[in-house]
Design an enzyme around this catalytic site. Structure first.
Site, PDB file in Angstrom:
ATOM      1  N   GLN A 127      34.420  77.321  25.547  1.00  0.00           N
ATOM      2  CA  GLN A 127      34.286  76.300  26.582  1.00  0.00           C
ATOM      3  C   GLN A 127      35.646  75.717  26.951  1.00  0.00           C
ATOM      4  OE1 GLN A 127      32.182  72.819  25.105  1.00  0.00           O
ATOM      5  NE2 GLN A 127      31.274  72.446  27.113  1.00  0.00           N
ATOM      6  N   GLY A 128      36.124  75.992  28.157  1.00  0.00           N
ATOM      7  CA  GLY A 128      37.402  75.438  28.605  1.00  0.00           C
ATOM      8  C   GLY A 128      37.189  74.145  29.368  1.00  0.00           C
ATOM      9  N   TYR A 129      36.966  73.085  28.659  1.00  0.00           N
ATOM     10  CA  TYR A 129      36.689  71.790  29.301  1.00  0.00           C
ATOM     11  C   TYR A 129      37.827  70.796  29.049  1.00  0.00           C
ATOM     12  CZ  TYR A 129      31.791  72.289  30.928  1.00  0.00           C
ATOM     13  OH  TYR A 129      30.647  72.611  31.613  1.00  0.00           O
ATOM     14  N   SER A 130      37.885  70.272  27.806  1.00  0.00           N
ATOM     15  CA  SER A 130      38.846  69.208  27.495  1.00  0.00           C
ATOM     16  C   SER A 130      40.282  69.674  27.686  1.00  0.00           C
ATOM     17  CB  SER A 130      38.693  68.752  26.042  1.00  0.00           C
ATOM     18  OG  SER A 130      37.444  68.180  25.843  1.00  0.00           O
ATOM     19  N   SER A 162      36.370  75.320  20.879  1.00  0.00           N
ATOM     20  CA  SER A 162      35.719  75.816  19.653  1.00  0.00           C
ATOM     21  C   SER A 162      35.612  77.327  19.707  1.00  0.00           C
ATOM     22  CB  SER A 162      34.299  75.264  19.511  1.00  0.00           C
ATOM     23  OG  SER A 162      34.295  73.893  19.731  1.00  0.00           O
ATOM     24  N   GLU A 245      24.327  71.491  26.296  1.00  0.00           N
ATOM     25  CA  GLU A 245      25.063  71.380  25.036  1.00  0.00           C
ATOM     26  C   GLU A 245      24.486  70.248  24.190  1.00  0.00           C
ATOM     27  OE1 GLU A 245      29.238  70.472  25.431  1.00  0.00           O
ATOM     28  OE2 GLU A 245      29.598  70.665  23.275  1.00  0.00           O
ATOM     29  N   ASN A 380      30.830  58.916  20.996  1.00  0.00           N
ATOM     30  CA  ASN A 380      29.668  58.024  21.001  1.00  0.00           C
ATOM     31  C   ASN A 380      29.817  56.928  22.051  1.00  0.00           C
ATOM     32  OD1 ASN A 380      28.579  59.545  18.981  1.00  0.00           O
ATOM     33  ND2 ASN A 380      28.080  57.792  17.674  1.00  0.00           N
TER      34      ASN A 380
END
Lengths: 396, 368
Positions: A127-130, A162, A245, A380
């Site tokens: 996953q290339g998100y952050s 990850s 997710e 959170n």
């Protein structure tokens, strides 16, 4: 209807009993679809035989590698697998996150190109998100993609990827319009990991392990045909994927038993290690009560999960409520580690070497690693913002 | 076992809700709490007669409607939402359950139809409302069959038309009934912080009784479980209503040029409260679903009362806090729920008591 589902159950039961290899029963390895890892023979055999029936992704259409099962049939399949202790044949971000998103947003050609490969376990996805500058504020991402002919050329850096070291493909959020408001200049693309423009560097965590990577994109290429959704409209696609997710992390959806969050026990009965401390006369009554309180929260979590899971099975899609499960599930997992570490006393501070048992060191490492669970997948605090906005309707 | 409410049950809820919306307003609660009996006769008659709510959970064979804990829970949640004032909890729930669970056949036949129809309002006299282990130590039947002792707090003791008593004796615990005019009986109002639920001290001195049934420790514990779950439903209703109203308030109240609900500190507090409520609610519903399915429930009733006690109290505290100055005035209704939350928290055992009860049943040892 009842008779056909019962017929399906007995057929399924017979087939599973005949075909599930012994190495796929009980706790153990699950295939990730990665072409870069090696797996035990039974793990591979189990994947192949299940993929042949479309049962790695049983509810997907047959044309994309699934088995077209109804919700009720899928539930029966998972129940029968659980009954013999069979593990899932395959888990990765393809089956649980990208696949459902492609089914919703992908073109027919994209579905045919990617879903059957995912279903067969022929590729692992990351996953290339952050990004270093875009964590909680994900829409502030700055990795840039420029369309040149039939290809996007991508420059930037992703972080907390990850499993990047074993992934074959990445789904990635990139900025394709720097002048538009931040949510409106983002696109969702798919790119292969094995190419010169992609460099991976594992990140060592405070627990000593390295499940996450930094991924550097220096002229990495994504085909234009692998743009999911419209250009500059990738935020909606990316957000939908996050709900898949979180529902996975929260254990929602018509999934099998394995999706329970880390360390959650099945009933009010205490987990083995906690039960030992509760029974130990040395344990203080305040500690015993702390264990009980944790178990009560855990039980209530399961019951709420079951209720919402039932609603999902009745046709509702997991929405903002998934944030409730992410938030609560993460706190539960973290609190359990803290509680266990506290009950262990001085035995709970060993890092390595002599003087501590393997179990003790394992518990300490898990306690350290658990700091991450309330952060990854959206902190959170961010989940609480989402709940406030989407569930409670509080204003911005 | 069902895992969601059925359409019929949802419809039943809206019927109850519509009735209470009209007949149990907070202004009525404010009026009724100033009276000695604490309830409105006309509403009670309508509720028991036309709607038949009082016998909701009592067996059909004895004049009830034969529904179980699920439907009872629905009625109680709706009552808790609106701070309904009246003898439903004392007569239908506590006395109704006591007779249904503890009375012998002849007494069920005699008493349950009266309770189910609402024709008689019956109070259950327990000498301990804090813990089930304390029952039957103060109230004792002598060898001559006469009852003596004090019950410091009895719900609706003053307004009830008949008393049921659980008392100890040389041969163990029993359920008895006592006429309101019996010799040696005195009843004195006790003023608690929650005047929407009336309490009284009940004293017996050599009072004549009529035997209703023998009470085994198992049956007593089961009764306590059922009553705790029923009360938890009422509390969930109150907690849910309070949270809804509080969130609505934070959307309206403007400070620094913006609704206070847009401030992150407030958002996070509200989100936390929602989680607390949702999880307590799921546990409460689960236990009723499984009780209705006839499944044995060993730990969950105490788990539910413990969680719900904490949940209602925390939401009530936040409801005042998030309203700022107006929240601690007499004029504002919030404190009515705050008071109800406090009394419900301790009635039938605090959260701490119920956690300890679970530890015991899970096989944990005493710290001694």
């Amino acid at each position: 209807m009842t008779t056909s589902i019962e017929a399906f159950r007995s057929e399924t039961r017979d087939w599973l009993r005949t075909n599930c290899p012994p190495g796929a029963i009980g706790p153990g390895e699950i295939h990730s679809g990665s072409t870069k890892m090696s797996f035990q023979a039974d793990t591979v055999a189990w994947l192949e035989i299940m993929a042949d029936r479309g049962w790695t992704v049983p509810m997907w259409p047959k044309a994309y590698g699934g088995a077209d099962l109804s919700l009720d049939q899928a539930k029966v399949l998972y129940e029968e697998m659980a009954a013999i202790g069979a593990r899932l044949p395959l888990i990765n971000m393809g089956t649980r996150m990208l696949g459902p998103t492609l089914l919703e947003y992908g073109t027919e050609a994209q579905k045919l190109r990617h879903l059957p490969v995912i279903a067969r376990g022929g590729a692992a996805w990351c996953q290339g998100y952050s990004e270093p500058g875009a964590g909680s504020d994900l829409a502030g991402l700055s990795t840039k993609a420029v369309l040149q002919g039939d290809q996007f050329v991508i420059h930037g850096q992703k972080i907390w990827t990850s499993g990047a070291q074993n992934a074959d493909w990445m789904f990635c959020l990139v900025r394709t319009d720097s002048d538009a408001p931040k949510h409106q200049g983002i696109s969702f693309v798919l790119l292969p990991m094995d190419q010169p423009g992609v460099t991976i560097k594992p990140i060592k965590l405070l627990s000593g392990s390295s499940p996450f990577c930094e991924t550097f994109l220096d002229g990495a290429i994504a085909e234009k045909s692998d743009l999911v959704g419209k250009l500059n409209e990738g935020w909606a696609v990316g957000k939908r994927l996050l709900q898949h997710e979180r529902s996975g992390q929260g254990g929602l959806g018509p999934g099998p038993v394995r999706s329970r969050p880390v360390g959650v026990t099945v009933d009010l009965e205490l987990s083995e290690v906690l039960a030992r401390y509760v029974a130990d006369p040395q344990t203080k009554s305040s500690q015993r009560e702390a264990v009980l309180r944790w178990n009560m929260r855990n039980r209530a979590f399961q019951l709420t999960q079951a209720r919402m899971g039932q609603e999902v099975r009745d046709g509702k899609t997991p929405g903002a409520a998934t944030s409730m499960f992410k938030l609560y599930g993460a706190s539960l997992a973290q609190d359990k580690q803290s509680l266990t570490a506290e009950l262990m006393g001085c035995a709970g501070i060993g890092w390595e070497g002599e003087g501590f048992s393997e179990e003790e060191i394992g518990a300490t490492r898990s306690w350290l690693a658990s700091r991450a669970v309330t952060i990854y997948g959206g902190t959170n605090e961010v989940q609480a913002n989402i709940i406030a906005k989407r569930v409670l309707g509080l204003p911005d | 076992m069902q895992t969601l409410y059925t359409d019929d049950q949802n419809q039943f809820r809206s019927v109850v809700s519509r009735f209470l919306e009209a007949h149990a307003t907070t202004s009525q609660a404010r009026e009724l709490q100033e009276t000695a009996s604490g309830f409105d006769q006309a509403v009670w008659h309508q509720m028991s007669g036309e709607l038949g709510l009082v016998g909701t959970h009592l067996p059909e064979a004895y004049g009830g409607f034969g529904f179980g804990m699920i439907e009872l829970g629905i009625v109680l949640e709706e009552m808790g939402r609106r701070l309904y004032c009246g003898p439903f909890f004392s007569s239908a729930v506590l006395s109704g359950l006591a007779v249904a669970e503890l009375a012998d056949e002849a007494n069920k036949i005699e008493l349950l139809p009266k309770i189910a129809s609402g024709e008689e309002r019956v109070a259950l006299v327990l000498d301990d409302l804090n813990q089930v282990e304390g029952i039957g130590h103060q109230l004792m039947i002598s060898d001559q069959g006469l009852l003596s002792g004090t019950a410091p707090m009895v719900i609706d003791g003053l307004s009830a038309q008949r008393l049921l008593v659980i008392a100890g004796s040389a041969t163990g615990l029993g359920l008895y009934q006592v006429d309101k005019g019996a010799q040696g009986l005195s009843i004195t109002p006790r003023v608690s912080v929650d005047q929407t639920r009336k309490l009284a001290e009940v004293v017996f001195v050599d009072t004549a009784t009529q035997f209703v049934g023998r009470v085994s420790p198992e049956a007593l514990n089961r009764f306590w479980d059922l009553a705790s779950v029923a009360l938890s439903h009422e509390m969930i209703g109150g907690a849910e209503r309070l949270l809804e109203d509080t969130i609505a308030y934070t959307k309206l109240r403007v400070q620094f040029g913006r609704p206070i609900g847009s401030v992150q500190a407030i958002k996070h507090r509200c989100a936390d409260l929602l989680l607390t409520l949702e999880f307590a609610k799921a546990a409460t519903q689960h236990v009723s679903f499984s009780l209705a399915a006839g499944e044995e429930e060993k730990h969950h009733p105490s788990m539910v009362k413990a969680m719900v006690s904490d949940c209602y109290r925390d939401i009530a505290i936040a409801a005042i806090q998030l309203r700022g100055g107006i929240g601690f005035t007499w004029e504002n209704d919030t404190h009515l729920w705050f008071r109800r939350a406090k009394c419900s928290e301790v009635l039938l055992g605090t959260a701490g008591y119920h956690r300890e009860r679970m530890i015991q049943s899970l096989g944990g040892q005493d710290a001694a």
